[in-house]
Design a protein around this motif. Structure first.
Motif, PDB file in Angstrom:
ATOM      1  N   GLN A   1       0.099   0.110  -1.950  1.00 35.91           N
ATOM      2  CA  GLN A   1      -0.873   0.353  -0.879  1.00 35.91           C
ATOM      3  C   GLN A   1      -0.880   1.835  -0.522  1.00 35.91           C
ATOM      4  O   GLN A   1      -0.373   2.244   0.527  1.00 35.91           O
ATOM      5  CB  GLN A   1      -0.527  -0.493   0.343  1.00 35.91           C
ATOM      6  CG  GLN A   1      -0.534  -1.994   0.069  1.00 35.91           C
ATOM      7  CD  GLN A   1      -0.099  -2.802   1.268  1.00 35.91           C
ATOM      8  OE1 GLN A   1       0.748  -2.395   2.044  1.00 35.91           O
ATOM      9  NE2 GLN A   1      -0.706  -3.961   1.436  1.00 35.91           N
ATOM     10  N   PRO A   2      -1.445   2.670  -1.389  1.00 34.75           N
ATOM     11  CA  PRO A   2      -1.407   4.117  -1.146  1.00 34.75           C
ATOM     12  C   PRO A   2      -2.107   4.539   0.138  1.00 34.75           C
ATOM     13  O   PRO A   2      -1.796   5.597   0.686  1.00 34.75           O
ATOM     14  CB  PRO A   2      -2.129   4.703  -2.378  1.00 34.75           C
ATOM     15  CG  PRO A   2      -2.072   3.625  -3.412  1.00 34.75           C
ATOM     16  CD  PRO A   2      -2.121   2.341  -2.662  1.00 34.75           C
ATOM     17  N   HIS A   3      -3.043   3.713   0.628  1.00 32.12           N
ATOM     18  CA  HIS A   3      -3.803   4.082   1.818  1.00 32.12           C
ATOM     19  C   HIS A   3      -3.024   3.826   3.105  1.00 32.12           C
ATOM     20  O   HIS A   3      -3.448   4.248   4.178  1.00 32.12           O
ATOM     21  CB  HIS A   3      -5.103   3.283   1.868  1.00 32.12           C
ATOM     22  CG  HIS A   3      -4.913   1.804   1.974  1.00 32.12           C
ATOM     23  ND1 HIS A   3      -4.419   1.049   0.936  1.00 32.12           N
ATOM     24  CD2 HIS A   3      -5.116   0.935   3.009  1.00 32.12           C
ATOM     25  CE1 HIS A   3      -4.347  -0.226   1.308  1.00 32.12           C
ATOM     26  NE2 HIS A   3      -4.752  -0.305   2.560  1.00 32.12           N
ATOM     27  N   ARG A   4      -1.880   3.161   3.005  1.00 34.69           N
ATOM     28  CA  ARG A   4      -1.113   2.819   4.192  1.00 34.69           C
ATOM     29  C   ARG A   4       0.181   3.626   4.263  1.00 34.69           C
ATOM     30  O   ARG A   4       0.696   4.081   3.250  1.00 34.69           O
ATOM     31  CB  ARG A   4      -0.775   1.318   4.207  1.00 34.69           C
ATOM     32  CG  ARG A   4      -1.974   0.402   4.275  1.00 34.69           C
ATOM     33  CD  ARG A   4      -1.529  -1.031   4.405  1.00 34.69           C
ATOM     34  NE  ARG A   4      -0.754  -1.235   5.639  1.00 34.69           N
ATOM     35  CZ  ARG A   4      -0.089  -2.352   5.900  1.00 34.69           C
ATOM     36  NH1 ARG A   4      -0.078  -3.346   5.010  1.00 34.69           N
ATOM     37  NH2 ARG A   4       0.569  -2.473   7.031  1.00 34.69           N
TER      38      ARG A   4
ATOM     39  N   THR B   1       0.991   6.814  -9.705  1.00 41.32           N
ATOM     40  CA  THR B   1       0.717   6.482  -8.307  1.00 41.32           C
ATOM     41  C   THR B   1       1.955   6.631  -7.439  1.00 41.32           C
ATOM     42  O   THR B   1       1.886   7.072  -6.290  1.00 41.32           O
ATOM     43  CB  THR B   1       0.184   5.040  -8.197  1.00 41.32           C
ATOM     44  OG1 THR B   1      -0.970   4.890  -9.047  1.00 41.32           O
ATOM     45  CG2 THR B   1      -0.211   4.716  -6.770  1.00 41.32           C
ATOM     46  N   LEU B   2       3.109   6.279  -7.994  1.00 36.73           N
ATOM     47  CA  LEU B   2       4.354   6.310  -7.223  1.00 36.73           C
ATOM     48  C   LEU B   2       4.984   7.696  -7.146  1.00 36.73           C
ATOM     49  O   LEU B   2       5.704   7.996  -6.195  1.00 36.73           O
ATOM     50  CB  LEU B   2       5.366   5.330  -7.834  1.00 36.73           C
ATOM     51  CG  LEU B   2       5.026   3.842  -7.705  1.00 36.73           C
ATOM     52  CD1 LEU B   2       5.996   3.006  -8.523  1.00 36.73           C
ATOM     53  CD2 LEU B   2       5.052   3.410  -6.242  1.00 36.73           C
ATOM     54  N   SER B   3       4.727   8.530  -8.143  1.00 37.56           N
ATOM     55  CA  SER B   3       5.474   9.792  -8.227  1.00 37.56           C
ATOM     56  C   SER B   3       4.642  11.045  -7.973  1.00 37.56           C
ATOM     57  O   SER B   3       5.197  12.116  -7.779  1.00 37.56           O
ATOM     58  CB  SER B   3       6.136   9.905  -9.608  1.00 37.56           C
ATOM     59  OG  SER B   3       5.149   9.923 -10.637  1.00 37.56           O
ATOM     60  N   ARG B   4       3.316  10.936  -7.980  1.00 43.68           N
ATOM     61  CA  ARG B   4       2.480  12.131  -7.830  1.00 43.68           C
ATOM     62  C   ARG B   4       1.383  11.893  -6.807  1.00 43.68           C
ATOM     63  O   ARG B   4       1.042  10.757  -6.485  1.00 43.68           O
ATOM     64  CB  ARG B   4       1.860  12.519  -9.177  1.00 43.68           C
ATOM     65  CG  ARG B   4       2.888  13.049 -10.174  1.00 43.68           C
ATOM     66  CD  ARG B   4       2.393  12.942 -11.611  1.00 43.68           C
ATOM     67  NE  ARG B   4       1.043  13.468 -11.783  1.00 43.68           N
ATOM     68  CZ  ARG B   4       0.360  13.365 -12.930  1.00 43.68           C
ATOM     69  NH1 ARG B   4       0.916  12.758 -13.971  1.00 43.68           N
ATOM     70  NH2 ARG B   4      -0.860  13.869 -13.036  1.00 43.68           N
ATOM     71  N   LYS B   5       0.812  13.001  -6.327  1.00 42.41           N
ATOM     72  CA  LYS B   5      -0.333  12.960  -5.423  1.00 42.41           C
ATOM     73  C   LYS B   5      -1.579  13.405  -6.181  1.00 42.41           C
ATOM     74  O   LYS B   5      -1.497  14.265  -7.062  1.00 42.41           O
ATOM     75  CB  LYS B   5      -0.112  13.892  -4.223  1.00 42.41           C
ATOM     76  CG  LYS B   5       1.110  13.552  -3.381  1.00 42.41           C
ATOM     77  CD  LYS B   5       0.912  12.281  -2.614  1.00 42.41           C
ATOM     78  CE  LYS B   5       2.087  12.041  -1.664  1.00 42.41           C
ATOM     79  NZ  LYS B   5       1.979  10.765  -0.941  1.00 42.41           N
ATOM     80  N   PRO B   6      -2.732  12.871  -5.848  1.00 44.03           N
ATOM     81  CA  PRO B   6      -3.960  13.329  -6.502  1.00 44.03           C
ATOM     82  C   PRO B   6      -4.323  14.733  -6.060  1.00 44.03           C
ATOM     83  O   PRO B   6      -3.939  15.177  -4.967  1.00 44.03           O
ATOM     84  CB  PRO B   6      -4.997  12.302  -6.046  1.00 44.03           C
ATOM     85  CG  PRO B   6      -4.484  11.809  -4.746  1.00 44.03           C
ATOM     86  CD  PRO B   6      -2.987  11.805  -4.859  1.00 44.03           C
ATOM     87  N   ALA B   7      -5.052  15.437  -6.888  1.00 46.40           N
ATOM     88  CA  ALA B   7      -5.474  16.803  -6.550  1.00 46.40           C
ATOM     89  C   ALA B   7      -6.390  16.781  -5.330  1.00 46.40           C
ATOM     90  O   ALA B   7      -7.381  16.047  -5.292  1.00 46.40           O
ATOM     91  CB  ALA B   7      -6.196  17.427  -7.741  1.00 46.40           C
ATOM     92  N   GLY B   8      -6.032  17.579  -4.333  1.00 43.53           N
ATOM     93  CA  GLY B   8      -6.889  17.719  -3.156  1.00 43.53           C
ATOM     94  C   GLY B   8      -6.862  16.548  -2.200  1.00 43.53           C
ATOM     95  O   GLY B   8      -7.740  16.428  -1.346  1.00 43.53           O
ATOM     96  N   ALA B   9      -5.878  15.652  -2.308  1.00 40.41           N
ATOM     97  CA  ALA B   9      -5.805  14.502  -1.404  1.00 40.41           C
ATOM     98  C   ALA B   9      -4.347  14.157  -1.139  1.00 40.41           C
ATOM     99  O   ALA B   9      -3.446  14.588  -1.853  1.00 40.41           O
ATOM    100  CB  ALA B   9      -6.538  13.295  -2.006  1.00 40.41           C
ATOM    101  N   THR B  10      -4.127  13.378  -0.082  1.00 39.22           N
ATOM    102  CA  THR B  10      -2.765  13.003   0.284  1.00 39.22           C
ATOM    103  C   THR B  10      -2.340  11.665  -0.291  1.00 39.22           C
ATOM    104  O   THR B  10      -1.158  11.329  -0.276  1.00 39.22           O
ATOM    105  CB  THR B  10      -2.618  12.934   1.816  1.00 39.22           C
ATOM    106  OG1 THR B  10      -3.580  11.987   2.331  1.00 39.22           O
ATOM    107  CG2 THR B  10      -2.861  14.299   2.435  1.00 39.22           C
ATOM    108  N   GLN B  11      -3.285  10.843  -0.756  1.00 36.97           N
ATOM    109  CA  GLN B  11      -2.942   9.558  -1.340  1.00 36.97           C
ATOM    110  C   GLN B  11      -4.018   9.147  -2.336  1.00 36.97           C
ATOM    111  O   GLN B  11      -5.137   9.632  -2.296  1.00 36.97           O
ATOM    112  CB  GLN B  11      -2.786   8.471  -0.266  1.00 36.97           C
ATOM    113  CG  GLN B  11      -4.078   7.981   0.365  1.00 36.97           C
ATOM    114  CD  GLN B  11      -4.602   8.897   1.437  1.00 36.97           C
ATOM    115  OE1 GLN B  11      -3.844   9.652   2.039  1.00 36.97           O
ATOM    116  NE2 GLN B  11      -5.901   8.850   1.680  1.00 36.97           N
TER     117      GLN B  11
END
Length: 327
Positions: free
Chosen positions: A104-107, A67-77
């Motif tokens: 709080q990845p959404h913020r 969660t802290l070091s990578r982004k999900p595929a096709g999304a920004t958070q």
């Protein structure tokens, strides 16, 4: 069903098992050594890698690291659902872990670093006025809040009740705008204001002239303003130069947070403007004046505690973090 690559069997002698159990039960040895001993014992018992990872909470650690070091595929958070799918942990567990560790990845929080070549000098100058204002002088934080819209909701506001919040329509009718000029006295918290239809240097000069009539002649006046062109207009500079008791202090670029009147603008926006409904610009100006009069009856200064050094250290930490994110 996919089971992954088969694990080689681990066979332990009786002495090895005894030694590993002693390590695994230790409360004083390093955690990493204890975890490795448990891993070997459980692996020898035939437990799968996923079972061992769950027992050692390594799956949770992997979730946090991902969660802290990578982004999900096709999304920004990451969302809770995406993190749960990627880690194999239930959504409720992911949600609980996010809350526990403050993720709080959404913020996001915006920031802007000043490029002012005299940033340090200006910070020290203005903070010095806040923490140690000069004798026989008035320190005023001055700025304007422009383009305040007189918005009239198309339907009546539904009042707040027990169990539900105030209801307002999202659509409205625009009736025009006004600009609020304000000068905040840092010593008392009192605010001098004036609403004008525009925010050119003419209006700013008019505001300064009216402000000047209210200030005792024996006091020096220190004005803290931002770098808006209106505040640096030649006619404004000439007016100030003709009055030696006035001293102007410009905040660094992109540093409006140094001007205390911005905090007061936040208060009036929150308490009197954002949720208001105004039938005309005149109505809006009257509501602003009512708020100012009420505020000045019980005004208090803002408590400024940050030193110049603490601000500069915080900026330095932010710069270090930014440098660490570059690849």
């Amino acid at each position: 069903m996919r089971t992954g690559r088969p694990k080689p069997a681990i066979t332990l002698t009786a002495d090895e098992q005894t030694q590993l159990r002693g390590l695994a039960a230790s409360r004083t040895l390093p955690h990493a050594l204890v975890a490795r001993a448990r891993l070997v014992l459980w692996s020898a018992d035939g437990q799968s890698n996923s079972q061992i990872a769950r027992r050692l909470h390594w799956t949770k650690a992997a979730l946090l690291k991902r969660t802290l070091s990578r982004k999900p595929a096709g999304a920004t958070q990451w969302s809770v659902r995406q993190a749960a799918q990627a880690s194999g942990i239930s959504k409720s567990t992911v949600h609980r872990l996010f809350q526990t560790f403050g993720l709080q990845p959404h913020r996001s929080r915006s920031f802007k670093l000043s490029t002012d070549p005299f940033f340090i000098e200006k910070v020290r100058d203005i903070v010095g006025l806040y923490l140690n204002p000069p004798d026989h002088a008035l320190v005023l934080c001055v700025d304007e809040k422009s383009q305040i819209q007189a918005l009239n909701r198309t339907q009546p506001v539904l009042p707040m009740g027990l169990g539900y919040v105030e209801g307002i329509t999202h659509d409205y009718v625009r009736h025009g705008t006004t600009t609020l000029f304000a000068a905040l006295d840092i010593a008392t918290g009192a605010v001098f204001t004036e609403c004008k239809p525009r925010h050119r240097h003419q209006e700013f000069l008019s505001f300064l002239r009216r402000l000047d009539t209210c200030i005792p002649k024996e006091l020096d006046v220190h004005l803290i303003v931002d770098n808006y062109a209106t505040h640096k207009h030649p006619k404004v500079r000439t007016w100030l130069a003709q009055r030696p008791r006035y001293h102007i202090h410009y905040t660094p670029t992109y540093s409006s947070w140094l001007n205390q009147v911005e905090r007061w603008f936040g208060l009036i926006t929150q308490r009197a403007i954002r949720r208001g409904s105004f039938g005309s610009v005149k109505d809006l100006v009257q509501k602003i004046d009512d708020f100012v009069q009420h505020y000045n009856r019980s005004h208090r200064p803002f408590a400024w505690t940050a030193t110049a050094d603490s601000i500069l250290q915080k900026i330095q930490r932010l710069c270090s973090r930014i440098s660490g994110t570059r690849h």
